[in-house]
Design a protein around this motif. Structure first.
Motif, PDB file in Angstrom:
ATOM      1  N   TYR A   1      -5.498 -12.425  -6.509  1.00 44.17           N
ATOM      2  CA  TYR A   1      -5.627 -11.456  -5.489  1.00 44.17           C
ATOM      3  C   TYR A   1      -5.698 -12.541  -3.538  1.00 44.17           C
ATOM      4  O   TYR A   1      -6.626 -13.123  -3.577  1.00 44.17           O
ATOM      5  CB  TYR A   1      -6.363 -10.215  -5.282  1.00 44.17           C
ATOM      6  N   GLU A   2      -4.543 -11.946  -3.514  1.00 42.65           N
ATOM      7  CA  GLU A   2      -4.483 -12.483  -1.978  1.00 42.65           C
ATOM      8  C   GLU A   2      -4.270 -11.146  -0.866  1.00 42.65           C
ATOM      9  O   GLU A   2      -2.917 -10.949  -1.026  1.00 42.65           O
ATOM     10  CB  GLU A   2      -3.894 -13.772  -1.600  1.00 42.65           C
ATOM     11  N   ASN A   3      -4.849 -11.005   0.188  1.00 38.87           N
ATOM     12  CA  ASN A   3      -4.304  -9.858   0.960  1.00 38.87           C
ATOM     13  C   ASN A   3      -2.819 -10.454   1.466  1.00 38.87           C
ATOM     14  O   ASN A   3      -2.394 -11.410   1.852  1.00 38.87           O
ATOM     15  CB  ASN A   3      -5.283  -9.978   2.138  1.00 38.87           C
TER      16      ASN A   3
ATOM     17  N   LYS B   1     -10.508  -7.235  -5.918  1.00 44.41           N
ATOM     18  CA  LYS B   1      -9.904  -7.676  -3.964  1.00 44.41           C
ATOM     19  C   LYS B   1     -11.575  -8.039  -3.335  1.00 44.41           C
ATOM     20  O   LYS B   1     -11.082  -9.376  -2.498  1.00 44.41           O
ATOM     21  CB  LYS B   1      -9.662  -6.859  -3.283  1.00 44.41           C
TER      22      LYS B   1
ATOM     23  N   ILE C   1      -3.397  -5.885   7.520  1.00 39.43           N
ATOM     24  CA  ILE C   1      -3.032  -5.921   5.831  1.00 39.43           C
ATOM     25  C   ILE C   1      -2.180  -4.882   5.670  1.00 39.43           C
ATOM     26  O   ILE C   1      -2.632  -3.494   5.637  1.00 39.43           O
ATOM     27  CB  ILE C   1      -4.149  -6.003   5.271  1.00 39.43           C
TER      28      ILE C   1
ATOM     29  N   LYS D   1      -0.276  -9.418   4.979  1.00 39.38           N
ATOM     30  CA  LYS D   1      -0.552  -9.486   6.115  1.00 39.38           C
ATOM     31  C   LYS D   1       1.249  -9.163   6.752  1.00 39.38           C
ATOM     32  O   LYS D   1       1.356  -9.765   6.415  1.00 39.38           O
ATOM     33  CB  LYS D   1      -1.201  -9.840   7.113  1.00 39.38           C
TER      34      LYS D   1
ATOM     35  N   GLY E   1      -0.558  -6.716  -1.460  1.00 40.80           N
ATOM     36  CA  GLY E   1      -1.510  -7.593  -1.610  1.00 40.80           C
ATOM     37  C   GLY E   1      -0.566  -8.492  -2.478  1.00 40.80           C
ATOM     38  O   GLY E   1       0.534  -7.710  -3.093  1.00 40.80           O
TER      39      GLY E   1
ATOM     40  N   ASN F   1       0.875  -1.094  -0.238  1.00 42.08           N
ATOM     41  CA  ASN F   1      -0.046  -0.124  -0.246  1.00 42.08           C
ATOM     42  C   ASN F   1       0.970   1.266   0.034  1.00 42.08           C
ATOM     43  O   ASN F   1       2.083   1.265   0.916  1.00 42.08           O
ATOM     44  CB  ASN F   1      -0.510   0.077   1.276  1.00 42.08           C
TER      45      ASN F   1
END
Length: 364
Positions: free
Chosen positions: A249-251, A235, A259, A253, A262, A192
Motif C-alpha cells: 500500500y502507498e498513499n 495502511k 491524501i 495524494k 491509495g 476514497n
C-alpha cells in the motif's frame, strides 16, 4: 549412553533447523519490504515520467498560435478541429493517444480532443484544483479529482500578457497499470469513496472497502482477496499477506498533498523469487529476471482465452472496464457463460451487483 547421544543429536538438529527456519523467514521478510520500497520508488518514477511527458505536450499546445487565436476569438469549432488534428497526428506517428482539452478562464470547456459535444459546459464545481492558478502562473502536473480521477497536467495560456484560459493534458492509469503488470505486480488505484460527489463518472465503479476503483484495466483475479483484507492493517504496516499474495500500500495524494486514496499492489507469492534479493545493489527494474517474469505472467494470462477462468458473476463486474480492443473477446466468452443461466438467474445476478448508490452533484 546411546540414548543420551541420540537425544543430544536430535536436540542439536532441532535447534539448527529452528535457527535456519527463523533466518529464512527473516530474509524473506526483509526481501518483501525491500520490494515494497522498490514498488513505491517505481510508482513515483512512473508518475513523474508521465507528468513530464504530458507537460511537454501541454506546453507545446499552449504555444500553438492557431489554438491560442481560436480561444481568444471564442471559436469553439476551430479549436476542436485544430486540437483533434494535432492529437490524431501524434497518435498516428507515435501510437500514443493524447487526451487534451482547452478550458476558458471562466472554467468552461472550450474544446476537447476526444469529442465536441461538451463545449461550453462549466466544470468549476468539479475542478477545485484549478483554484491553484488564482495565485500561481506556472504549470502544474498532479493527480487530481475531476469527474474522473486522473493525472492532470495544466498550463495557463497567455497572449500579450493577457490570461485566456488553460490547456490541459489528461491521462488515467492504464499505462502505469500495464507497466507493473509486466513485472507480475497488479496495481489498483483507489479513490476514497467520499469524493464520488465530485467524481460523478466513477459512481458506478467497483468498490473495495471505503474506496472506488479508478483504473479500468485492473486484474479482477485479486478483487475477492482485497475485499476481505483489513485495510487499516494494510495502511499501517504497508504490507499484508493473504491468499498466498503479498499486498502493498502507498498513499495517493493530490497536488496539495492531501491524501485522497491509495495505490494497492498485489504480488503473488510464486513471483517473489523473480525479484532480486535486498543485498543486491541493482534495482529490480533492471534485473535480468524481469524478462523471465514477464514471460511467466504473459503465459499465465494469455495461454488460453484471457477471460476463460472467470465466472459469469465476475464478468458482470468486469463489463464496464473492458477496453475497446478486448471487448469482442470478452463478449464472446460472456455470451457463452450467460447462456447457461435462466432469465431469472441472470436478473438476480445483476441485482446483486454492488455499486455506489449515492448520487450527488448539482442540476443547473
Amino acid at each position: 549412553m546411546f540414548k543420551k547421544i541420540v537425544i543430544i543429536f536430535i536436540g542439536t538438529i532441532s535447534i539448527v533447523l529452528l535457527f535456519a527456519l527463523y533466518y529464512k523467514n527473516e530474509i524473506k521478510e526483509e526481501k518483501v519490504y525491500h520490494i515494497l520500497d522498490q514498488v513505491r520508488l517505481t510508482l513515483s518514477s512512473q508518475l513523474k515520467s508521465h507528468e513530464m511527458d504530458d507537460l511537454k505536450v501541454a506546453l507545446m499546445l499552449s504555444k500553438n498560435e492557431g489554438l491560442v487565436n481560436a480561444l481568444e476569438n471564442d471559436d469553439e469549432d476551430l479549436g476542436y478541429k485544430l486540437l483533434d488534428d494535432i492529437t490524431k497526428s501524434i497518435q498516428k506517428h507515435t501510437n500514443i493517444r493524447i487526451r487534451a482539452q482547452i478550458i476558458t478562464k471562466e472554467l468552461n470547456i472550450f474544446a476537447r480532443s476526444w469529442d465536441d459535444i461538451y463545449a461550453g459546459m462549466p466544470i468549476g464545481d468539479y475542478r477545485l484544483d484549478l483554484k491553484y492558478f488564482n495565485t500561481h502562473t506556472n504549470p502544474r502536473a498532479s493527480i487530481e479529482i475531476g469527474r474522473r480521477l486522473g493525472i492532470k497536467t495544466t498550463v495557463p495560456i497567455y497572449k500579450n500578457g493577457e490570461f485566456l484560459g488553460y490547456i490541459e493534458v489528461i491521462s488515467f492509469f492504464k499505462t502505469i497499470t500495464n507497466f507493473f503488470s509486466s513485472m507480475g505486480v497488479d496495481l489498483y488505484v483507489l479513490l476514497n469513496i467520499k469524493y464520488t460527489d465530485t467524481a460523478i463518472l466513477m459512481m458506478q465503479n467497483l468498490t473495495i472497502d471505503n474506496y472506488v476503483l479508478a483504473n479500468r484495466n485492473y486484474n479482477y483475479a485479486h478483487i475477492q482477496t482485497l475485499k476481505h483484507i483489513n485495510f487499516k492493517e494494510l495502511k499501517l504496516n504497508g504490507v499484508v499477506y493473504a491468499d498466498k499474495k503479498y499486498i502493498f500500500y502507498e498513499n495517493m495524494k493530490d497536488g496539495n498533498g492531501k491524501i485522497i486514496g491509495g495505490f494497492v499492489f498485489v504480488l503473488p507469492k510464486r513471483y517473489l523469487d523473480y525479484f532480486r534479493n535486498p543485498e543486491d545493489d541493482i534495482s529490480f527494474l533492471i534485473n535480468v529476471t524481469r524478462s523471465e517474469l514477464y514471460n511467466v505472467v504473459k503465459e499465465e494470462k494469455y495461454k488460453d482465452n484471457a477471460y476463460k477462468n472467470y465466472s459469469a458473476k465476475s464478468m458482470v463486474y468486469m463489463q464496464d472496464i473492458i477496453d475497446k480492443e478486448d471487448r469482442q473477446l470478452f463478449l464472446d466468452e460472456a455470451y457463452e457463460k450467460f447462456n447457461k443461466y435462466s432469465k431469472d438467474e441472470l436478473i438476480q445476478m445483476m441485482l446483486n451487483r454492488k455499486i455506489v448508490k449515492k448520487i450527488g452533484g448539482k442540476i443547473k
